[in-house]
Write an enzyme that holds these catalytic residues in place. Structure first.
Site, PDB file in Angstrom:
ATOM      1  N   ARG A  26      -2.325  -3.986   8.341  1.00 22.47           N
ATOM      2  CA  ARG A  26      -1.195  -3.082   8.091  1.00 22.47           C
ATOM      3  C   ARG A  26      -0.527  -2.598   9.379  1.00 22.47           C
ATOM      4  NH1 ARG A  26      -1.730  -1.695   2.673  1.00 22.47           N
ATOM      5  NH2 ARG A  26       0.487  -1.466   2.764  1.00 22.47           N
ATOM      6  N   ARG A  30       4.348   1.123   8.537  1.00 23.69           N
ATOM      7  CA  ARG A  30       3.431   2.260   8.473  1.00 23.69           C
ATOM      8  C   ARG A  30       3.472   3.168   9.693  1.00 23.69           C
ATOM      9  NH1 ARG A  30      -2.317   1.402   5.443  1.00 23.69           N
ATOM     10  NH2 ARG A  30      -1.552   2.009   3.407  1.00 23.69           N
ATOM     11  N   ARG A  39      13.793   0.558   8.597  1.00 29.76           N
ATOM     12  CA  ARG A  39      13.713   0.783   7.157  1.00 29.76           C
ATOM     13  C   ARG A  39      14.752   1.767   6.662  1.00 29.76           C
ATOM     14  NH1 ARG A  39       9.458   3.251   3.141  1.00 29.76           N
ATOM     15  NH2 ARG A  39      11.134   4.773   3.254  1.00 29.76           N
ATOM     16  N   ASP A  76       4.563  -8.047   1.117  1.00 27.17           N
ATOM     17  CA  ASP A  76       3.579  -7.292   0.344  1.00 27.17           C
ATOM     18  C   ASP A  76       2.841  -8.252  -0.573  1.00 27.17           C
ATOM     19  OD1 ASP A  76       2.914  -4.250  -0.002  1.00 27.17           O
ATOM     20  OD2 ASP A  76       2.642  -5.188  -1.946  1.00 27.17           O
ATOM     21  N   TYR A 152      -3.122  -4.630 -10.463  1.00 25.62           N
ATOM     22  CA  TYR A 152      -1.814  -3.955 -10.492  1.00 25.62           C
ATOM     23  C   TYR A 152      -0.997  -4.362 -11.706  1.00 25.62           C
ATOM     24  CZ  TYR A 152      -2.425  -2.045  -5.799  1.00 25.62           C
ATOM     25  OH  TYR A 152      -2.876  -1.326  -4.726  1.00 25.62           O
TER      26      TYR A 152
HETATM   27  O1  CP3 Z   1      -0.498  -6.004   7.451  1.00 26.55           O
HETATM   28  C1  CP3 Z   1       0.723  -5.816   7.575  1.00 26.55           C
HETATM   29  O2  CP3 Z   1       1.180  -4.954   8.312  1.00 26.55           O
HETATM   30  C2  CP3 Z   1       1.695  -6.725   6.852  1.00 26.55           C
HETATM   31  C3  CP3 Z   1       2.413  -6.089   5.791  1.00 26.55           C
HETATM   32  C4  CP3 Z   1       1.646  -5.653   4.534  1.00 26.55           C
HETATM   33  C5  CP3 Z   1       2.168  -4.656   3.678  1.00 26.55           C
HETATM   34  N1  CP3 Z   1       1.374  -4.595   2.568  1.00 26.55           N
HETATM   35  C6  CP3 Z   1       3.383  -3.858   3.935  1.00 26.55           C
HETATM   36  C7  CP3 Z   1       3.559  -2.578   3.236  1.00 26.55           C
HETATM   37  C8  CP3 Z   1       0.474  -6.139   3.957  1.00 26.55           C
HETATM   38  C9  CP3 Z   1      -0.526  -7.169   4.461  1.00 26.55           C
HETATM   39  C10 CP3 Z   1       0.317  -5.478   2.707  1.00 26.55           C
HETATM   40  C11 CP3 Z   1      -0.785  -5.748   1.780  1.00 26.55           C
HETATM   41  C12 CP3 Z   1      -1.023  -4.870   0.632  1.00 26.55           C
HETATM   42  N2  CP3 Z   1      -0.104  -4.240  -0.165  1.00 26.55           N
HETATM   43  C13 CP3 Z   1      -2.311  -4.616   0.100  1.00 26.55           C
HETATM   44  C14 CP3 Z   1      -3.600  -5.198   0.630  1.00 26.55           C
HETATM   45  C15 CP3 Z   1      -4.096  -4.518   1.851  1.00 26.55           C
HETATM   46  C16 CP3 Z   1      -4.735  -3.178   1.615  1.00 26.55           C
HETATM   47  O3  CP3 Z   1      -4.256  -2.222   2.271  1.00 26.55           O
HETATM   48  O4  CP3 Z   1      -5.704  -3.082   0.870  1.00 26.55           O
HETATM   49  C17 CP3 Z   1      -2.145  -3.755  -1.002  1.00 26.55           C
HETATM   50  C18 CP3 Z   1      -3.244  -3.200  -1.876  1.00 26.55           C
HETATM   51  C19 CP3 Z   1      -0.735  -3.542  -1.171  1.00 26.55           C
HETATM   52  C20 CP3 Z   1      -0.036  -2.750  -2.223  1.00 26.55           C
HETATM   53  C21 CP3 Z   1       0.783  -1.664  -1.642  1.00 26.55           C
HETATM   54  N3  CP3 Z   1       1.948  -1.843  -0.931  1.00 26.55           N
HETATM   55  C22 CP3 Z   1       0.533  -0.260  -1.713  1.00 26.55           C
HETATM   56  C23 CP3 Z   1      -0.659   0.362  -2.398  1.00 26.55           C
HETATM   57  C24 CP3 Z   1       1.574   0.394  -1.036  1.00 26.55           C
HETATM   58  C25 CP3 Z   1       1.851   1.884  -0.915  1.00 26.55           C
HETATM   59  C26 CP3 Z   1       1.002   2.554   0.090  1.00 26.55           C
HETATM   60  C27 CP3 Z   1       1.076   1.975   1.510  1.00 26.55           C
HETATM   61  O5  CP3 Z   1       1.816   2.478   2.345  1.00 26.55           O
HETATM   62  O6  CP3 Z   1       0.380   1.021   1.745  1.00 26.55           O
HETATM   63  C28 CP3 Z   1       2.419  -0.616  -0.505  1.00 26.55           C
HETATM   64  C29 CP3 Z   1       3.623  -0.376   0.301  1.00 26.55           C
HETATM   65  C30 CP3 Z   1       3.682  -1.031   1.640  1.00 26.55           C
HETATM   66  N4  CP3 Z   1       3.348  -2.314   1.908  1.00 26.55           N
HETATM   67  C31 CP3 Z   1       4.155  -0.415   2.825  1.00 26.55           C
HETATM   68  C32 CP3 Z   1       4.084  -1.384   3.822  1.00 26.55           C
HETATM   69  C33 CP3 Z   1       4.517  -1.253   5.254  1.00 26.55           C
HETATM   70  C34 CP3 Z   1       4.708   1.012   2.954  1.00 26.55           C
HETATM   71  C35 CP3 Z   1       6.066   1.018   2.375  1.00 26.55           C
HETATM   72  C36 CP3 Z   1       7.002   1.900   3.120  1.00 26.55           C
HETATM   73  O7  CP3 Z   1       7.519   1.499   4.166  1.00 26.55           O
HETATM   74  O8  CP3 Z   1       7.228   2.996   2.586  1.00 26.55           O
END
Ligand code: CP3
Length: 342
Positions: A26, A30, A39, A76, A152
């Site tokens: 991540r 973030r 963003r 994602d 999900y």
């Molecule tokens: O690793 C990286 O930086 C690459 C980008 C990436 C994102 N999501 C961007 C994202 C990756 C590899 C993921 C994977 C992901 N997404 C997982 C598996 C990894 C883990 O953490 O267990 C899961 C379960 C998700 C589902 C998801 N997406 C959730 C639960 C959320 C909300 C909470 C959060 O911030 O993670 C997201 C949103 C998301 N995906 C964001 C980002 C940068 C935040 C969105 C924003 O900018 O507001």
């Protein structure tokens, strides 16, 4: 294209490296103000994911700003359900939400196997990123594991227990299997298209492995992860199954190169149970980055000591938390680089 820094790929293959490679799950998005700036120029997260030039830009930010040894494509795991016909929304400060969810065999029948063309915005972002990286570091492609995506799709949002998804495993196991196979087929096409576009390694995120009992984990998750691992021959594969301490022996038998450990797992015991043939990735507690610079250095060194003697890719035990100071992340990265090249 030849890579100037191929530490990650060498370590994944179990080859000796001059120091331990480091990146953070991540890392794209973030934590960086530079990410938030990009963003906020758009309607939100999903538009960013679907705009390849900008997705490439935020993918490369952590390489430039933090100095990690790999980029991970900004996307994602939920793009697959969407391509199967189940769109998601990303609710500010709450996370994913699916207006429509899966409950019956008829619901599963209505889903399609994802066509990689519907995910061409990801492959396009990969091509642009590869070009702009110009071989500086490898690019990691990724997918959610079938079980985590199913969670999900049935639940409709995040959950502590995913009890609706687990309900289906007990009451309609055949529907669950049908859904998991459709997701798996979609994933295989999708990761192959990521590799064709230039992804140098694929990581499979099974974020919700830990909610299943061991026997169900074998039947409803590992069975499908195995199909994906067996289908990928071109590049190294990492499996990160969060909370799957009970399945380390089985994970060790997968046709993959690296196993990710979360921060609950003891390193020596995990290595014994996984077996020496695999590289291990991980596993500093993400909360350790809330400590002082001195405490982060100490915790990082002691983590590196624990992995000493086996092939290792340094990372956190799960994704970096959104409110961590990027300077603290840099301290973690710098400590890995300096201490492991002693
Ligand atoms: O690793 C990286 O930086 C690459 C980008 C990436 C994102 N999501 C961007 C994202 C990756 C590899 C993921 C994977 C992901 N997404 C997982 C598996 C990894 C883990 O953490 O267990 C899961 C379960 C998700 C589902 C998801 N997406 C959730 C639960 C959320 C909300 C909470 C959060 O911030 O993670 C997201 C949103 C998301 N995906 C964001 C980002 C940068 C935040 C969105 C924003 O900018 O507001």
């Amino acid at each position: 294209m030849n890579l100037q820094n191929d530490l990650l790929l060498k370590a994944a293959r179990g080859e000796k490296t001059e120091r331990t490679p480091v990146w953070l799950m991540r890392q794209a998005g973030r934590i960086l103000p530079e990410y938030r700036a990009v963003r906020s120029s758009l309607s939100g997260f999903i538009e960013l994911v679907k705009t390849p030039e900008l997705a490439a830009e935020v993918t490369i930010q952590p390489v430039d700003i933090l100095g990690v040894d790999a980029a991970i494509i900004f996307s994602d795991i939920l793009v697959i359900p969407e391509a199967m016909g189940l769109p998601y929304e990303m609710v500010e400060k709450k996370g994913p939400f699916f207006p429509k969810t899966i409950h019956t065999a008829a619901d599963v029948d209505q889903l399609k196997v994802a066509n990689p063309e519907d995910l061409s915005y990801v492959t396009e972002a990969i091509k642009i990123t590869k070009k702009e990286l110009a071989g500086r570091v490898p690019l990691i492609g990724f997918t959610g594991a079938p079980w985590t995506l199913m969670s999900y799709m049935v639940e409709g949002s995040g959950s502590k227990t995913f009890s609706k998804a687990r309900h289906m495993l007990y009451t309609q196991p055949e529907v669950a299997h049908k859904l998991l196979q459709k997701i798996t087929d979609s994933i295989i096409y999708y990761v192959k298209s990521q590799i064709a576009a230039g992804a140098d390694l694929i990581q499979i995120f099974d974020s919700w492995a830990g909610v299943l009992p061991p026997l169900q984990y074998e039947e409803f998750s590992l069975k499908y992860i195995r199909q994906i691992c067996d289908a990928i021959e071109e590049v190294p594969v990492t499996v990160f199954a969060k909370g799957a301490f009970f399945a380390l022996e089985s994970l060790g038998k997968l046709n993959c190169d690296t196993i990710g450990l979360d921060w609950n797992m003891k390193v020596a015991e995990s290595r014994d149970r996984i077996g020496g043939a695999k590289t291990l990735q991980g596993n500093l507690d993400p909360c350790a980055l809330y400590g002082s610079f001195q405490e982060i250095e100490k915790a990082t060194k002691s983590m590196l000591d624990e992995f000493e003697g086996g092939s290792h890719i340094a990372n956190l035990g799960h994704g970096v938390y959104p409110d961590v100071d990027p300077e603290k992340v840099k301290c973690f990265i710098q400590t890995v680089k300096e201490y492991s090249s002693r």
